[in-house]
Write a protein that holds these residues in place. Structure first.
Motif, PDB file in Angstrom:
ATOM      1  N   UNK A 347      -0.527  -1.697   8.525  1.00  0.00           N
ATOM      2  CA  UNK A 347      -1.663  -1.681   9.425  1.00  0.00           C
ATOM      3  C   UNK A 347      -2.370  -0.387   9.042  1.00  0.00           C
ATOM      4  N   UNK A 348      -1.779   0.706   8.355  1.00  0.00           N
ATOM      5  CA  UNK A 348      -2.758   1.755   8.105  1.00  0.00           C
ATOM      6  C   UNK A 348      -3.467   1.528   7.187  1.00  0.00           C
ATOM      7  N   UNK A 349      -3.660   0.388   6.460  1.00  0.00           N
ATOM      8  CA  UNK A 349      -4.657  -0.183   5.441  1.00  0.00           C
ATOM      9  C   UNK A 349      -4.869   0.940   4.243  1.00  0.00           C
ATOM     10  N   UNK A 350      -6.222   1.312   4.191  1.00  0.00           N
ATOM     11  CA  UNK A 350      -6.404   2.286   3.087  1.00  0.00           C
ATOM     12  C   UNK A 350      -6.406   3.593   3.375  1.00  0.00           C
ATOM     13  N   UNK A 351      -5.802   3.968   4.579  1.00  0.00           N
ATOM     14  CA  UNK A 351      -5.715   5.207   5.193  1.00  0.00           C
ATOM     15  C   UNK A 351      -4.996   6.171   4.051  1.00  0.00           C
ATOM     16  N   UNK A 454      -7.294   3.708 -10.596  1.00  0.00           N
ATOM     17  CA  UNK A 454      -5.899   3.652  -9.641  1.00  0.00           C
ATOM     18  C   UNK A 454      -6.194   2.676  -8.396  1.00  0.00           C
ATOM     19  N   UNK A 455      -7.394   2.755  -8.041  1.00  0.00           N
ATOM     20  CA  UNK A 455      -7.661   1.741  -6.776  1.00  0.00           C
ATOM     21  C   UNK A 455      -7.339   0.445  -7.207  1.00  0.00           C
ATOM     22  N   UNK A 456      -7.933   0.033  -8.439  1.00  0.00           N
ATOM     23  CA  UNK A 456      -7.890  -1.274  -8.793  1.00  0.00           C
ATOM     24  C   UNK A 456      -6.555  -1.582  -9.143  1.00  0.00           C
ATOM     25  N   UNK A 457      -6.007  -0.755  -9.818  1.00  0.00           N
ATOM     26  CA  UNK A 457      -4.487  -1.001  -9.938  1.00  0.00           C
ATOM     27  C   UNK A 457      -3.884  -1.457  -8.768  1.00  0.00           C
ATOM     28  N   UNK A 458      -3.845  -0.759  -7.647  1.00  0.00           N
ATOM     29  CA  UNK A 458      -3.134  -1.099  -6.614  1.00  0.00           C
ATOM     30  C   UNK A 458      -3.471  -2.304  -5.954  1.00  0.00           C
ATOM     31  N   UNK A 459      -4.777  -2.590  -5.826  1.00  0.00           N
ATOM     32  CA  UNK A 459      -5.256  -4.049  -5.505  1.00  0.00           C
ATOM     33  C   UNK A 459      -4.648  -4.915  -6.325  1.00  0.00           C
ATOM     34  N   UNK A 460      -4.714  -4.845  -7.623  1.00  0.00           N
ATOM     35  CA  UNK A 460      -3.894  -6.073  -8.313  1.00  0.00           C
ATOM     36  C   UNK A 460      -2.767  -5.994  -8.110  1.00  0.00           C
ATOM     37  N   UNK A 461      -1.975  -4.937  -7.960  1.00  0.00           N
ATOM     38  CA  UNK A 461      -0.305  -4.872  -7.550  1.00  0.00           C
ATOM     39  C   UNK A 461      -0.082  -5.675  -6.283  1.00  0.00           C
ATOM     40  N   UNK A 462      -0.954  -5.357  -5.393  1.00  0.00           N
ATOM     41  CA  UNK A 462      -0.676  -6.242  -4.078  1.00  0.00           C
ATOM     42  C   UNK A 462      -0.881  -7.598  -4.146  1.00  0.00           C
ATOM     43  N   UNK A 463      -1.955  -8.037  -4.868  1.00  0.00           N
ATOM     44  CA  UNK A 463      -2.279  -9.283  -5.267  1.00  0.00           C
ATOM     45  C   UNK A 463      -0.946 -10.056  -5.947  1.00  0.00           C
ATOM     46  N   UNK A 584     -13.044  -4.222  -0.936  1.00  0.00           N
ATOM     47  CA  UNK A 584     -11.606  -4.760  -1.114  1.00  0.00           C
ATOM     48  C   UNK A 584     -10.449  -3.811  -0.511  1.00  0.00           C
ATOM     49  N   UNK A 585     -10.610  -2.533  -0.930  1.00  0.00           N
ATOM     50  CA  UNK A 585      -9.859  -1.360  -0.517  1.00  0.00           C
ATOM     51  C   UNK A 585      -9.758  -1.374   0.820  1.00  0.00           C
ATOM     52  N   UNK A 586     -10.872  -1.555   1.625  1.00  0.00           N
ATOM     53  CA  UNK A 586     -10.719  -1.376   3.072  1.00  0.00           C
ATOM     54  C   UNK A 586     -10.105  -2.458   3.743  1.00  0.00           C
ATOM     55  N   UNK A 587     -10.116  -3.741   3.064  1.00  0.00           N
ATOM     56  CA  UNK A 587      -9.346  -4.941   3.274  1.00  0.00           C
ATOM     57  C   UNK A 587      -7.973  -5.315   2.994  1.00  0.00           C
ATOM     58  N   UNK A 588      -7.383  -4.156   1.982  1.00  0.00           N
ATOM     59  CA  UNK A 588      -6.132  -4.367   1.383  1.00  0.00           C
ATOM     60  C   UNK A 588      -5.160  -3.228   2.165  1.00  0.00           C
ATOM     61  N   UNK A 589      -4.005  -3.763   2.657  1.00  0.00           N
ATOM     62  CA  UNK A 589      -2.964  -2.584   2.909  1.00  0.00           C
ATOM     63  C   UNK A 589      -2.746  -1.835   1.710  1.00  0.00           C
ATOM     64  N   UNK A 590      -2.169  -0.515   2.007  1.00  0.00           N
ATOM     65  CA  UNK A 590      -1.722   0.448   1.090  1.00  0.00           C
ATOM     66  C   UNK A 590      -2.550   0.861   0.066  1.00  0.00           C
ATOM     67  N   UNK A 591      -3.974   0.416   0.108  1.00  0.00           N
ATOM     68  CA  UNK A 591      -4.842   0.654  -0.939  1.00  0.00           C
ATOM     69  C   UNK A 591      -5.293   2.101  -0.927  1.00  0.00           C
ATOM     70  N   UNK A 597       2.304   6.534  -5.605  1.00  0.00           N
ATOM     71  CA  UNK A 597       2.504   7.351  -4.153  1.00  0.00           C
ATOM     72  C   UNK A 597       0.954   8.486  -4.323  1.00  0.00           C
ATOM     73  N   UNK A 598       0.381   8.450  -5.524  1.00  0.00           N
ATOM     74  CA  UNK A 598      -0.590   9.378  -5.374  1.00  0.00           C
ATOM     75  C   UNK A 598      -1.871   8.775  -4.797  1.00  0.00           C
ATOM     76  N   UNK A 599      -2.841   9.455  -4.329  1.00  0.00           N
ATOM     77  CA  UNK A 599      -3.985   9.250  -3.466  1.00  0.00           C
ATOM     78  C   UNK A 599      -4.947   8.224  -4.375  1.00  0.00           C
ATOM     79  N   UNK A 600      -5.728   7.220  -3.969  1.00  0.00           N
ATOM     80  CA  UNK A 600      -6.724   6.748  -4.697  1.00  0.00           C
ATOM     81  C   UNK A 600      -8.133   7.079  -4.324  1.00  0.00           C
ATOM     82  N   UNK A 601      -8.083   7.840  -3.393  1.00  0.00           N
ATOM     83  CA  UNK A 601      -9.624   8.627  -2.938  1.00  0.00           C
ATOM     84  C   UNK A 601      -9.312   9.831  -2.038  1.00  0.00           C
TER      85      UNK A 601
END
Length: 616
Positions: A347-351, A454-463, A584-591, A597-601
């Motif tokens: 639920x925290x999403x991209x936070x 890093x951001x695109x890597x997380x998005x791909x991983x979640x997919x 897409x980051x805003x819509x994807x959990x854990x982005x 565990x490092x920040x993407x933004x």
């Protein structure tokens, strides 16, 4: 064998009834192994007495003095002597040893402390006069009148003076004082409606206050949030997620920090069962399991979690210090923690943690080498516009072609309305890409810097994970099943999890005795040493009571696949691609964090940026 024979008595050993003083010293060895344990027992007694304010004072790490003062119900003079008798307590009647609603219930702490130190108890109950009783090395003095307005004062001096050998095993004063502070803070977290104070009076006098927390007000979550901010710091409170979940009679509440607010050691993990601080490997393993997909092995989550249930569903009487518990249905407790935390993290999403921005600003802030010579006041809008016009450089022919910048921006074909709408989104509107990786986005009140790879890597991983959950983990059948020899108890433990392991692509079945036959392994892992994998799973089960070994290996492969399939650093992105990535980051959990565990933004507020330039 020779030593054993030498130590055996020739005559028949005689069974003797130990004296009460010896019995109490033995009990003290189990209950009070260091000053912090004595503080724990005395503070818990104060809480059970209904105290609203508790003060703890100590000297020399608690070795020479421990004093606990409370404003609880107190004791009548005739109860003081009985309080020092073994197994005398007002908290249970003995009819149901599972129906426990208090911290203490055994009646061992006070007689044990009196057996190894010099103990004085002064107390006053409503409608009674104050009285005091003293005991030293097990010798109890008569009850005497005393002066006290209300509550109880318990003073323990010269801990372990009656057992000098125990003193040799204590650590330095500083280490013992730190342990006392940890105990007080844990109990303060468990009881936010009670005020706590911790004072070091080494050297005499009033001493100095090391920790103070006023009683919190408001509902349960508001009071807990305020207390956690006081104990763990504002950073934890600002980066923690509220937890509230229930399953089959168990309720989990508390706060858990974002993955980007992780620690280098498990020093910020606080677990409570029915208000009692515990260090239970089942609960620790469940906490670790909830975060294992978001943190590397050398990082640890921060959380303060409170598990409450009917006392009959948990046995708190399985450890001398009551620091471990045993659940009637341990799987339900573990499942509740894992599911509740993962739901909150989703639920925290991209936070991402606000401390990331703080660290970034700290790195950018220049070191001051001398006194500041001047402070420029921030100009008004009219003066600022005139200054900008005066400072505008003259355009020189060929200047734009003089060098190739490392920042790129191709103006997108979008209206001013669309641009402003994007700026209102959490991650803003993309404005540039620098060093062919970092996206600079503008929000309504600041700037966001995104690590594109890093951001695109997380998005791909979640997919990839979603695809795996939908289709399951494909397994590969072994031509010749691999037989793994185990002890019978290990085989039973493993086979009890056969159904869970099968969902992850690992097929096992009994092969007689302690042997287990591995018939299928996850196809994504390729060639697998089945024996080593089975033993790793068993080791984790023995250590934490649960296992994520197989799932972690599968998801490690997915993570590697995501890394190779994501946008590589060095590739220039078009504006529409950058904005699409932000959306897409805003819509994807854990982005908000990468697979390690490092920040993407990083988000920098305009006010903070202006402070960097001395504009406020």
């Amino acid at each position: 064998m020779t030593d054993a024979i030498r130590n055996m008595s020739v005559s028949r050993p005689v069974i003797r009834q130990l004296e009460d003083a010896v019995i109490n010293r033995i009990a003290a060895g189990e209950v009070v192994e260091r000053p912090a344990a004595a503080v724990k027992e005395l503070v818990e007694n104060a809480i059970d007495a209904g105290a609203r304010r508790i003060e703890v004072a100590y000297a020399d790490g608690g070795k020479t003095l421990i004093r606990v003062t409370d404003d609880g119900t107190g004791m009548a003079p005739e109860d003081l002597a009985l309080a020092l008798a073994r197994h005398a307590t007002s908290k249970i009647d003995g009819s149901d040893l599972l129906d426990i609603h208090t911290f203490g219930f055994r009646g061992e702490a006070l007689p044990s402390l009196g057996a190894v130190g010099r103990l004085a108890i002064t107390s006053r109950a409503a409608g009674h006069e104050a009285a005091t009783i003293r005991v030293a090395g097990g010798e109890i003095a008569p009850v005497r009148p005393a002066a006290l307005s209300a509550g109880t004062v318990v003073e323990l001096r010269d801990l372990f003076y009656a057992t000098p050998a125990r003193l040799k095993f204590l650590r330095s004063d500083r280490a013992e004082a730190q342990a006392i502070g940890d105990v007080v803070k844990r109990l303060a977290m468990a009881e936010p409606q009670i005020g706590f104070a911790l004072r070091d009076v080494s050297g005499g006098g009033e001493g100095r206050i090391l920790f103070q927390a006023a009683a919190e007000t408001g509902d349960m979550f508001d009071a807990l949030a305020g207390r956690l901010a006081r104990v763990l710091g504002r950073d934890f409170a600002e980066n923690a997620l509220r937890i509230d979940a229930e399953r089959e009679g168990l309720r989990l509440t508390g706060y858990a920090a974002l993955p980007t607010y992780s620690r280098g050691a498990a020093v910020a993990q606080f677990l409570f069962v029915n208000g009692r601080p515990v260090r239970d490997k089942l609960l620790v393993g469940a906490l670790r399991a909830a975060y294992f997909d978001f943190l590397s092995r050398d990082r640890h989550p921060a959380a303060a979690l409170f598990l409450s249930c009917d006392p009959h569903l948990v046995d708190v009487n399985v450890h001398p210090a009551k620091s471990e518990v045993r659940f009637r249905e341990p799987g339900v407790a573990r499942g509740l923690i894992v599911s509740a935390l993962r739901h909150a993290l989703a639920e925290a999403g991209h936070r991402a943690s606000s401390t990331v921005a703080g660290a970034t600003l700290g790195a950018m802030r220049p070191e001051t080498t001398g006194p500041r010579l001047y402070q420029m006041d921030r100009p008004g809008p009219g003066l600022a516009r005139m200054a900008y016009e005066m400072q505008a450089p003259e355009v020189q022919p060929g200047f734009a072609e003089a060098a190739t910048p490392s920042a790129r921006w191709d103006a997108p074909e979008e209206s001013e309305v669309d641009r402003r709408a994007d700026e209102k989104r959490p991650l803003g509107a993309a404005r540039a890409q620098v060093h062919e990786n970092y996206i600079i986005a503008q929000t309504e009140d600041g700037v966001v810097i995104v690590d594109g790879h890093a951001a695109h890597e997380r998005l791909t991983y979640e997919k990839l994970k979603r695809q795996m959950e939908e289709t399951g983990v494909p397994s590969q059948a072994l031509l010749v099943p691999e037989i793994v020899e185990l002890s019978e108890s290990e085989a039973q433990t493993l086979l009890a999890m056969a159904e869970d392991l099968a969902r992850l692509g690992l097929g096992i079945e009994p092969f007689g005795g302690g042997a287990v036959a591995v018939r299928e392994t996850p196809a994504i892992l390729g060639t697998v040493d089945a024996g080593a994998l089975i033993r790793d799973i068993l080791d984790e089960l023995a250590d934490l009571g649960s296992t994520n070994t197989l799932q972690a290996r599968i998801e490690a492969i997915l993570s590697t696949t995501a890394c190779h399939g994501s946008v590589r650093s060095g590739r220039r992105m078009r504006p529409e691609e950058m904005n699409a990535l932000l959306r897409e980051m805003e819509a994807t959990p854990h982005s908000g964090q990468c697979n390690h565990g490092r920040p993407t933004y990083v988000e920098l507020k305009l006010a903070d940026i202006e402070r960097l330039f001395g504009r406020t």
